[in-house]
Design a protein around this motif. Structure first.
Motif, short mmCIF file in Angstrom:
data_model
loop_
_atom_site.label_atom_id
_atom_site.label_comp_id
_atom_site.label_asym_id
_atom_site.label_seq_id
_atom_site.Cartn_x
_atom_site.Cartn_y
_atom_site.Cartn_z
N ARG A 35 1.58 7.88 11.63
CA ARG A 35 0.74 8.60 10.86
C ARG A 35 1.66 9.45 9.66
NH1 ARG A 35 -4.61 10.54 14.04
NH2 ARG A 35 -4.99 8.21 14.70
N GLY A 36 2.75 9.98 10.44
CA GLY A 36 3.68 10.65 9.62
C GLY A 36 4.13 9.95 8.33
N LEU A 37 4.66 8.84 8.70
CA LEU A 37 5.15 7.90 7.70
C LEU A 37 4.48 7.20 6.80
CD1 LEU A 37 7.97 5.55 8.94
CD2 LEU A 37 6.17 4.24 7.63
N LEU A 38 3.06 7.23 7.23
CA LEU A 38 2.02 6.87 6.50
C LEU A 38 1.64 8.07 5.38
CD1 LEU A 38 -0.33 4.69 5.51
CD2 LEU A 38 -1.52 5.56 7.11
N ALA A 39 1.67 9.16 5.79
CA ALA A 39 1.45 10.13 5.00
C ALA A 39 2.67 10.58 3.92
CB ALA A 39 1.42 11.35 5.85
N PRO A 48 0.30 10.50 -5.71
CA PRO A 48 0.05 9.75 -4.29
C PRO A 48 -0.77 8.62 -4.75
CG PRO A 48 -0.45 12.00 -4.30
CD PRO A 48 -0.08 11.80 -6.05
N ALA A 49 -0.59 7.75 -3.49
CA ALA A 49 -1.35 6.50 -3.75
C ALA A 49 -2.83 6.70 -3.77
CB ALA A 49 -0.89 5.65 -2.47
N LYS A 50 -3.66 5.88 -4.40
CA LYS A 50 -5.15 6.04 -4.34
C LYS A 50 -5.93 5.07 -3.21
CE LYS A 50 -5.25 7.53 -9.15
NZ LYS A 50 -3.95 7.13 -9.34
N THR A 51 -5.07 4.04 -3.15
CA THR A 51 -5.81 3.10 -1.88
C THR A 51 -4.91 2.86 -1.08
OG1 THR A 51 -5.25 1.07 -3.36
CG2 THR A 51 -7.16 2.19 -4.07
N MET A 52 -5.44 2.17 0.15
CA MET A 52 -4.51 1.79 1.30
C MET A 52 -3.93 0.59 0.86
SD MET A 52 -3.72 3.04 4.15
CE MET A 52 -4.76 3.85 5.36
N ASP A 53 -4.58 -0.41 -0.01
CA ASP A 53 -4.07 -1.67 -0.25
C ASP A 53 -2.78 -1.77 -1.02
OD1 ASP A 53 -6.28 -2.80 0.79
OD2 ASP A 53 -7.46 -3.13 -0.80
N GLU A 54 -2.90 -0.80 -1.97
CA GLU A 54 -1.50 -0.72 -2.81
C GLU A 54 -0.27 -0.48 -1.74
OE1 GLU A 54 -2.67 1.78 -6.02
OE2 GLU A 54 -2.61 3.68 -5.04
N LEU A 55 -0.54 0.43 -0.75
CA LEU A 55 0.42 0.84 -0.02
C LEU A 55 0.97 -0.55 1.06
CD1 LEU A 55 -0.36 4.42 1.33
CD2 LEU A 55 1.36 3.60 -0.28
N VAL A 56 -0.18 -1.09 1.58
CA VAL A 56 -0.04 -2.11 2.38
C VAL A 56 0.72 -3.33 1.53
CG1 VAL A 56 -1.27 -4.07 3.83
CG2 VAL A 56 -2.18 -1.74 3.63
N SER A 57 0.30 -3.48 0.38
CA SER A 57 1.10 -4.62 -0.50
C SER A 57 2.46 -4.12 -0.72
CB SER A 57 0.20 -4.91 -1.45
OG SER A 57 1.01 -5.08 -2.56
N LEU A 58 2.77 -3.07 -1.17
CA LEU A 58 3.95 -2.50 -1.37
C LEU A 58 4.74 -2.64 -0.03
CD1 LEU A 58 6.29 -1.31 -3.21
CD2 LEU A 58 5.46 1.16 -2.18
N CYS A 59 4.28 -2.12 1.14
CA CYS A 59 5.28 -2.04 2.31
C CYS A 59 5.37 -3.56 2.86
CB CYS A 59 4.32 -1.42 3.58
SG CYS A 59 4.37 0.33 3.19
N LYS A 60 4.54 -4.56 2.62
CA LYS A 60 5.01 -5.98 2.91
C LYS A 60 6.22 -6.56 2.02
CE LYS A 60 3.86 -10.41 3.97
NZ LYS A 60 3.34 -11.34 4.86
N ARG A 61 5.78 -6.36 0.78
CA ARG A 61 6.61 -6.77 -0.36
C ARG A 61 8.01 -6.49 -0.15
NH1 ARG A 61 6.18 -5.02 -5.46
NH2 ARG A 61 4.33 -3.80 -4.72
N ARG A 62 8.21 -5.10 0.18
CA ARG A 62 9.40 -4.42 0.05
C ARG A 62 10.21 -4.39 1.49
NH1 ARG A 62 11.70 -6.12 -4.64
NH2 ARG A 62 10.41 -4.80 -6.49
N GLY A 63 9.42 -4.82 2.53
CA GLY A 63 10.25 -4.69 3.86
C GLY A 63 10.13 -3.52 4.66
N PHE A 64 8.76 -2.59 4.37
CA PHE A 64 8.62 -1.38 5.23
C PHE A 64 8.02 -2.02 6.43
CE2 PHE A 64 9.63 0.46 1.31
CZ PHE A 64 10.43 1.62 1.47
N ILE A 65 6.76 -2.57 6.32
CA ILE A 65 5.93 -2.85 7.55
C ILE A 65 5.18 -4.17 7.44
CG2 ILE A 65 3.85 -1.72 8.82
CD1 ILE A 65 4.49 0.98 7.44
N PHE A 66 5.28 -4.76 8.62
CA PHE A 66 4.39 -6.01 8.46
C PHE A 66 3.65 -6.03 9.67
CE2 PHE A 66 9.42 -6.98 8.08
CZ PHE A 66 9.23 -7.08 6.53
#
Ligand code: ATP
Length: 455
Positions: free
Chosen positions: A323-327, A1-19
């Motif tokens: 929240r489900g999606l984030l989980a 699982p992800a350890k930090t929110m930052d790595e998720l935020v960055s992947l989500c933006k870079r690959r077009g999940f969440i802006f």
């Protein structure tokens, strides 16, 4: 699982999940936009919920009620009076914050000062005017939960489906809360989606059904790929209970910022139907409700054995889709060391949740027979109705694999010279998790894919 929110935020933006919402104007706090892959993931999670809550049960009906409702809905639901969070202001740095974690020590979240105001109630509903006249009477609120549309339609659903107890009504839709301090990416936002079931049962059977739904909902989250070690229950008591609840069990997930509520399962008793019904005095309600002077309908159901009308009790599993999606993304996020010393990032989504199910790539960009077969396979697989199948012609299969690992595509198919020249026409099928490659005859690819996703 992800350890930090930052790595998720960055992947989500870079690959077009969440802006970030309204990004080009400096952003809008507490609002996010779902990109090309985010919308697929969201739709898949909603579909999984609907399948499990409606299609796989024979005692639940669906509903999609309006977001804008009569203001009386919120008067009698209790939200106008009591849907508040405590808020404090800091005299030092002038910031304003939610204060429900400040029971014992009152210090500013922002600067640490203890020079803060006493907490005061802040109503979380967005107020808005409806119609061309803006006056004292023309207001209503954006709904802060989808549930109220279910309660106000109780009689419509019972009359049109002839349901008897126990049965439920399920709904997925947007809700709005003017959160004092939105934070933690899509965890706490001002506009979000909820997936709610209101399950109506006989008084006296409510505790049994409450326990049933707590366990059923946990199991559903496990089926979406969350793991046992990252889920906990919290039994909500006393002042922390919502105004309508007799008892609530929160299902918590270990988000990158800690264990927090993913879904609440509440025993709402006969509070809501009792609040919204006319002729309240006829029913011997157990909940304390406001006297209703506006409702035109009896929200009760006939108990055939006792031959009387009664207001059912209600158990509510209420899950946040965002929240489900984030989980689900947190849990799926994996960084793997490869034998050659490099690392790869993979989103190990359960296949039914993956935004792209299969990517089909011709090995050679400009070879017409290869391109034609790849397109033909794309069309065939798309017709299976499993979700998005992507035909992608970039000419670089290695890069394609890495990109599809990062967005969680379970299967990549490459079409090469063998596919058009050899007897049996094999294509190469590469698995996201094992990275193993096998060959499958092109004619058998649809059956292979169906088998992969359905089983
Ligand atoms: P919290 O204590 O975190 O504010 P809550 O107890 O107010 O949440 P409920 O009223 O039980 O939340 O709402 C049911 C579900 O809706 C929550 O479990 C959560 O998944 C989702 N939800 C509630 N508020 C928000 C929000 N501001 N942003 C995203 N999801 C939310």
């Amino acid at each position: 699982p992800a350890k930090t929110m930052d790595e998720l935020v960055s992947l989500c933006k870079r690959r077009g999940f969440i802006f970030q919402g309204s990004e080009i104007y400096g952003g809008m706090q507490g609002a996010y936009d779902y990109g090309p892959l985010g919308i697929e993931l969201k739709n898949n999670l909603k579909a999984a919920w609907w399948r499990s809550m409606v299609y796989e049960r024979d005692d639940v009906e669906g509903l999609d009620a309006a977001i804008i409702q009569n203001k009386h809905v919120y008067k009698y639901s209790g939200h106008e009076d009591t849907f508040t969070d405590p808020m404090v202001d800091c005299h030092e740095c002038k910031s304003r914050m939610r204060a429900d974690h400040m029971k014992d020590i009152k210090v500013c979240d922002n600067c640490g000062s203890s020079n803060v105001t006493e907490p005061r109630d802040f109503n979380l509903m967005f107020k808005t005017n409806v119609g061309p006249m803006v006056n004292e009477e023309s207001y209503t609120y954006l709904r802060p939960e989808t549930a109220q549309g279910i309660f106000t339609n109780f009689k419509n659903v019972v009359d049109s489906t002839s349901r008897t107890l126990p049965f439920g009504i399920a709904q997925i839709g947007k809700s709005f809360r003017n959160e004092i301090t939105p934070r933690n990416f899509i965890f706490r936002v001002r506009e979000f989606e909820q997936m709610e079931l209101e399950f109506f049962c006989k008084p006296g059977e409510d505790e049994k059904w409450h326990e049933f739904w707590v366990n059923a909902r946990k199991q559903w989250w496990l089926d979406q790929g969350l793991t046992e070690e990252n889920i906990e229950f919290e039994y909500v008591t006393g002042d922390d209970l919502a105004h309508y609840s007799k008892s609530t069990v929160d299902i918590l997930y270990r988000f990158p910022h800690g264990f927090e509520e993913l879904e609440g399962v509440a025993n709402r008793t006969d509070y809501d139907l009792g609040s919204h019904t006319k002729a309240q005095e006829e029913f011997g309600l157990s909940a304390k409700v406001k006297k209703n002077e506006h409702s035109t309908a009896k929200l009760a159901i006939r108990d055939l054995e006792a031959n009387k009308w009664e207001v059912p009790f209600c158990i509510e599993p209420s899950a946040g889709l965002d929240r489900g999606l984030l989980a689900v993304i947190t849990e799926a996020y994996t960084e793997e060391e490869l034998p050659n010393g490099t690392t790869r990032t993979v989103l190990k989504f359960k296949p039914h949740l993956a935004p792209i199910k299969v990517a089909i790539m011709p090995l050679k960009k400009n070879k017409p027979e290869i391109v034609a077969l790849a397109k033909e396979l794309k069309n065939k697989l798309q017709k299976l109705g499993l979700g998005r199948i992507l035909y992608e012609n970039t000419g670089n299969v290695g890069k394609g694999y890495r990109r599809h690992d990062e967005v969680g595509t379970p299967i990549c198919v490459t079409v090469d010279f063998d596919s058009i020249e050899q007897e049996g026409a094999p294509v190469t099928v590469r698995d996201r998790d094992t990275m193993e490659q096998i060959t499958v005859p092109a004619a058998e690819l649809p059956a292979y894919v169906v088998n992969y996703f359905i089983n």
